[in-house]
Design a protein around this motif. Sequence first.
Motif, mmCIF file in Angstrom:
data_model
loop_
_atom_site.group_PDB
_atom_site.id
_atom_site.type_symbol
_atom_site.label_atom_id
_atom_site.label_comp_id
_atom_site.label_asym_id
_atom_site.label_seq_id
_atom_site.Cartn_x
_atom_site.Cartn_y
_atom_site.Cartn_z
ATOM 1 N N GLU A 271 0.834 -1.205 0.000
ATOM 2 C CA GLU A 271 0.000 0.000 0.000
ATOM 3 C C GLU A 271 0.867 1.254 0.000
ATOM 4 O OE1 GLU A 271 -3.317 0.719 0.146
ATOM 5 O OE2 GLU A 271 -4.047 -1.331 -0.062
ATOM 6 N N GLN B 79 2.674 2.082 -3.384
ATOM 7 C CA GLN B 79 1.860 2.672 -4.446
ATOM 8 C C GLN B 79 1.911 4.198 -4.431
ATOM 9 O OE1 GLN B 79 -2.044 0.993 -3.920
ATOM 10 N NE2 GLN B 79 -1.408 -1.061 -4.525
ATOM 11 N N MET C 177 -6.181 3.194 4.497
ATOM 12 C CA MET C 177 -5.192 2.189 4.119
ATOM 13 C C MET C 177 -5.309 0.954 5.012
ATOM 14 S SD MET C 177 -1.015 2.408 4.178
ATOM 15 C CE MET C 177 -0.959 2.404 5.978
ATOM 16 N N ARG D 39 -8.204 -1.320 4.255
ATOM 17 C CA ARG D 39 -7.923 -2.189 3.108
ATOM 18 C C ARG D 39 -6.967 -3.313 3.497
ATOM 19 N NH1 ARG D 39 -7.513 2.870 0.490
ATOM 20 N NH2 ARG D 39 -5.225 2.740 0.506
ATOM 21 N N VAL D 40 -5.980 -2.987 4.314
ATOM 22 C CA VAL D 40 -4.994 -3.980 4.747
ATOM 23 C C VAL D 40 -5.672 -5.128 5.479
ATOM 24 C CG1 VAL D 40 -3.133 -4.380 6.420
ATOM 25 C CG2 VAL D 40 -2.999 -2.446 4.829
ATOM 26 N N GLU E 127 -7.466 -7.267 2.862
ATOM 27 C CA GLU E 127 -6.534 -7.973 1.978
ATOM 28 C C GLU E 127 -5.784 -9.075 2.715
ATOM 29 O OE1 GLU E 127 -4.050 -5.799 -0.783
ATOM 30 O OE2 GLU E 127 -5.321 -4.033 -0.555
#
Length: 527
Positions: free
Chosen positions: A139, A142, A290, A293-294, A297
């Motif tokens: 992440e 990016q 972030m 999302r982590v 994922e």
Amino acid sequence: MSTHSSEYFGSPGQELPRDRLLKKIKEDETLPTLGISIAKVLEITSSGEDPVSKLAHFVLADVALTQKILRLSNTLQYRSHAGGPVTTVSRAIFLLGFNAVKTSALAMLLVDGFSNKNQARSVRKELVHSLCASIVARELAQRSKFADAEEAAVAALFKNIGKVLLASFDHQLHERIHLMETSAIDQASDAANFLLGCSYARLGEAVLQEWKIPDTIIQSLGPLPNGEVKKAQHRSDWLKQVASFSDAVAGIMFAPGAQASSQSLAARCSTLLPRFSKALELDKSHFEQMLDRVEIETRELAESMGIGLLQNAQVGAVDLSEEADASGLLDSEFMLSTFDSAALQVAPRHPSGKPSNARDLLLAGVQDVMQMMASDQVKLNDMILLVLETLYSAMGFRFATACLRDMKQGAYVARVSVGELYAERQRRFVFPVKEEKDVFHLAMSNNVDLMISDAAVAKIQNLLPQWHKDLLPDTRSFIILPLVLQKKAIGFFYADRALTAEEGVPADETALIKTLKSQLIAAMMRG
């Protein structure tokens, strides 16, 4: 420390715990192979040979790894972008991104390399920690301005390798160090040095050097100075910062009792912001988004590897024992709604090796090609590989190649291949453009798709050129699909089996194969 050290370090001349551990690691027969595999993946870069093709070949060579990559591609997060099931590694790379698949493959190799150890629960707990750290680093990469920033995800993956190794090879010592780290005694911050004789970073460094992992990654494993982290001027410093931050996030995510907390992961990690916000350019809003999302994922990546994330206060947020039945213990809210790509891949097969659901696999491939063609970023080589892999897996071939006309050589030359001994066979799959009365030239000159069920028939044997008989003497069934642009043959697809295919190719499968070929020709004309 002297009052306690004799139990662990022994008297002068005795072997240190660190040395005993390293000796035990070196004697393990599986680790050298794991190290070679990891080094091979790390060598797959944008330089030299087409990296997408190299990565696809590496994944396809390992059936278990292929299944895990496909399962990851079909989780909710990725499938929503795919528009349908993903059944090929080529499509998975296009969908997830080259670097994401590369890092995921490394993580999967690491998990497979250690998850069969005796102390599976502790080992897998440390492995999931590594997966989480790698996702955090991805992440951050990016948003980075540094070149090759994606290497941070690899650095973060290996940041925890020292603990993985210790849990695998000396579970008792791993637990004693963990107990000391979580206690209130003075030496808690230096537990590994005290009991093991070196830091986790130094232990990991020793093994990674044996594996010939790049120095930039090994150097990133070291600790950061105390206090607020300053913005890095050099990439190597930034890698170390990202690895440390990512490791800290993973530590908080899987701390004992973490799942029982009502706080979000971002809230629990908020203490990291004052230290890292300036260095990694993190504001509160981005930080929270972030980490949301982590968390998703990490769960999806762990599930794709068959590792369930369960609520268990005794081992933190993970229960990774081999005895755990995920289907019975996972709360419904944690269950992933995924497309079962494995169901497509492991369907019953005809005696020839051809899957009984070839039509479904071909249809999925046609849909994949349509999705790829809609992208402005698609490369023709990637499209050729996708079509080739679809034919190879859907029809159960043992070898498949795309041959293109080379004007300088005056020959047809295999450019992309998959399957058994693909590299050796591709190198030798060359024959002159000059027309001969053989099955290849006849197919191209007449622009006819040939699907031969029994290559042992005398008529077919008489039409097989000598170079083919020498290269693939045991071929018993094959296809040739000419690629013709504006009435000029530019090449063909070839694929074969070592067994006859008495089931043949029914009309619906033939139509889908022709569609795949037409899609590629359209892409060639457009490009």
